[in-house]
Design an enzyme around this catalytic site. Structure first.
Site, PDB file in Angstrom:
ATOM      1  CD  GLU A  68      25.969 -16.908 -49.579  1.00  0.00           C
ATOM      2  OE1 GLU A  68      24.743 -16.842 -49.675  1.00  0.00           O
ATOM      3  OE2 GLU A  68      26.595 -17.966 -49.662  1.00  0.00           O
ATOM      4  N   GLY A 119      19.094 -18.792 -49.810  1.00  0.00           N
ATOM      5  CA  GLY A 119      19.026 -20.213 -49.471  1.00  0.00           C
ATOM      6  C   GLY A 119      17.608 -20.602 -49.066  1.00  0.00           C
ATOM      7  N   GLY A 120      17.363 -20.670 -47.761  1.00  0.00           N
ATOM      8  CA  GLY A 120      16.085 -21.144 -47.227  1.00  0.00           C
ATOM      9  C   GLY A 120      14.854 -20.540 -47.889  1.00  0.00           C
ATOM     10  CG  HIS A 149      27.639 -22.124 -50.192  1.00  0.00           C
ATOM     11  ND1 HIS A 149      27.472 -22.631 -48.927  1.00  0.00           N
ATOM     12  CD2 HIS A 149      26.643 -21.226 -50.382  1.00  0.00           C
ATOM     13  CE1 HIS A 149      26.408 -22.053 -48.380  1.00  0.00           C
ATOM     14  NE2 HIS A 149      25.884 -21.209 -49.240  1.00  0.00           N
ATOM     15  CB  SER A 203      19.006 -14.606 -42.923  1.00  0.00           C
ATOM     16  OG  SER A 203      19.500 -15.748 -42.216  1.00  0.00           O
ATOM     17  CG  ASN A 219      22.562 -22.669 -52.454  1.00  0.00           C
ATOM     18  OD1 ASN A 219      22.413 -23.819 -52.887  1.00  0.00           O
ATOM     19  ND2 ASN A 219      23.478 -22.348 -51.562  1.00  0.00           N
ATOM     20  CD1 TRP A 220      16.268 -23.813 -54.640  1.00  0.00           C
ATOM     21  CD2 TRP A 220      15.769 -25.655 -55.821  1.00  0.00           C
ATOM     22  NE1 TRP A 220      15.298 -23.482 -55.557  1.00  0.00           N
ATOM     23  CE2 TRP A 220      14.979 -24.585 -56.292  1.00  0.00           C
ATOM     24  CE3 TRP A 220      15.630 -26.913 -56.426  1.00  0.00           C
ATOM     25  CZ2 TRP A 220      14.058 -24.742 -57.330  1.00  0.00           C
ATOM     26  CZ3 TRP A 220      14.727 -27.058 -57.461  1.00  0.00           C
ATOM     27  CH2 TRP A 220      13.946 -25.994 -57.903  1.00  0.00           C
ATOM     28  CE  LYS A 221      22.102 -22.858 -48.269  1.00  0.00           C
ATOM     29  NZ  LYS A 221      22.502 -22.306 -46.983  1.00  0.00           N
ATOM     30  CD  GLU A 228      25.384 -24.266 -46.319  1.00  0.00           C
ATOM     31  OE1 GLU A 228      24.999 -24.828 -47.358  1.00  0.00           O
ATOM     32  OE2 GLU A 228      24.713 -23.390 -45.738  1.00  0.00           O
ATOM     33  N   GLY A 232      21.419 -19.102 -42.897  1.00  0.00           N
ATOM     34  CA  GLY A 232      20.493 -20.054 -42.290  1.00  0.00           C
ATOM     35  C   GLY A 232      20.170 -19.766 -40.835  1.00  0.00           C
TER      36      GLY A 232
HETATM   37  P1  PGA Z   1      20.153 -18.618 -46.329  1.00  0.00           P
HETATM   38  O1  PGA Z   1      21.371 -19.246 -47.172  1.00  0.00           O
HETATM   39  O2  PGA Z   1      19.429 -17.665 -47.247  1.00  0.00           O
HETATM   40  O3  PGA Z   1      19.312 -19.794 -45.937  1.00  0.00           O
HETATM   41  O4  PGA Z   1      20.749 -17.911 -45.159  1.00  0.00           O
HETATM   42  C1  PGA Z   1      22.105 -18.460 -48.073  1.00  0.00           C
HETATM   43  C2  PGA Z   1      23.181 -19.293 -48.722  1.00  0.00           C
HETATM   44  O5  PGA Z   1      23.752 -20.151 -48.045  1.00  0.00           O
HETATM   45  O6  PGA Z   1      23.489 -19.124 -49.915  1.00  0.00           O
END
Ligand code: PGA
Length: 253
Positions: free
Chosen positions: A169, A236-237, A97, A215, A9-11, A99, A175
């Protein structure tokens, strides 16, 4: 029996050049396993989706959206429909998600409409669920996840629910560099599978893939994936660094 699945997930990151080079490097790095031993998906920002799909045209990596609107078309300024994502070449889409739940204030009811619309439009939704730190501290994890799953899947027939992947998640792990331990992930994943068995049946629960996110990194991927109910990772990251993401995919086979 459940094929592992890793999605990046590149956000709201990358630009036109880096989205193409990241997609190409990942595709080359996992060419021998993607599609065959593991399902891999990249979830770029909408504006770069067509570049990424082009860059992946000879690979077995799928592409997905980070969000979708539930209406099929019309006067919904700024929104993107499931039909549009499908037409662009997407296979998957994230729904709910954290966020979007917590920053954009999406409700379970809205997320449920998105999941249904995604399936109707021929996409495979990834329904994201997860508790806040204060909810975990108050021993409300199971209650929160149960509510998010029951409401998120509401009204879906057995046939339709088979299109869904669930991503657990924990919000406190996203993050933050603070991942759930493999045992904490397994505890919630097992609970989710039991919940799906109760809502549908054991066959559906056995087939449903449940990803862990929060993470996930190259150095914890194998231990998370070693848990019996962890079927994949939503990253994500670490999905923005090609070599790190390739290592995560390899560790998840
Ligand atoms: P993260 O994000 O790996 O940066 O913790 C995961 C996500 O939000 O899908």
């Amino acid at each position: 029996m459940r094929k592992p699945f890793v999605a990046g997930n590149w956000k709201m990151n990358t630009d036109s050049l880096t989205s193409i080079s990241l997609a190409r490097t990942v595709a080359e790095g996992v060419a021998d396993i993607a599609g065959e031993k593991i399902d891999v998906a990249l979830l770029p920002p909408f504006v770069y989706m067509c570049y990424v799909i082009g860059a992946l045209s000879t690979s077995h990596i799928a592409v997905g959206g980070q969000d979708v609107y539930f209406e099929p078309k019309g006067a919904f300024t700024g929104e993107i429909s499931a039909a549009m994502l499908k037409d662009a070449g997407c296979t998957y889409v994230l729904c709910g998600h954290s966020e979007r739940r917590h920053i954009i204030k999406e409700t379970d009811e809205l997320i449920n409409k998105k999941v249904s619309a995604a399936i109707l439009g021929g996409l495979l939704p990834i329904l994201c669920v997860g508790e806040l730190l204060e909810e975990r501290k108050a021993n409300k994890t199971d209650e929160v996840i149960k509510r998010q799953i029951e409401r998120g899947l509401a009204g879906l027939s057995e046939e339709k629910v088979l299109a869904v992947t669930i991503a657990y998640e924990p919000v406190w792990a996203i993050g933050t560099g603070l991942n759930a331990t493999p045992a904490q992930a397994q505890e919630v994943h097992g609970m989710i599978r039991g919940l799906v068995a109760g809502l549908y049946n054991g066959g559906v629960a056995d087939e449903m893939r449940i990803l862990y996110g929060g993470s996930a990194k190259a150095d914890n991927a194998a231990s998370l994936m070693g848990q019996s109910d962890v079927d994949g990772l939503l990253v994500g990251g670490a999905s923005l660094k090609a070599e790190e993401f390739i290592s995560i995919i390899k560790a998840s086979v």
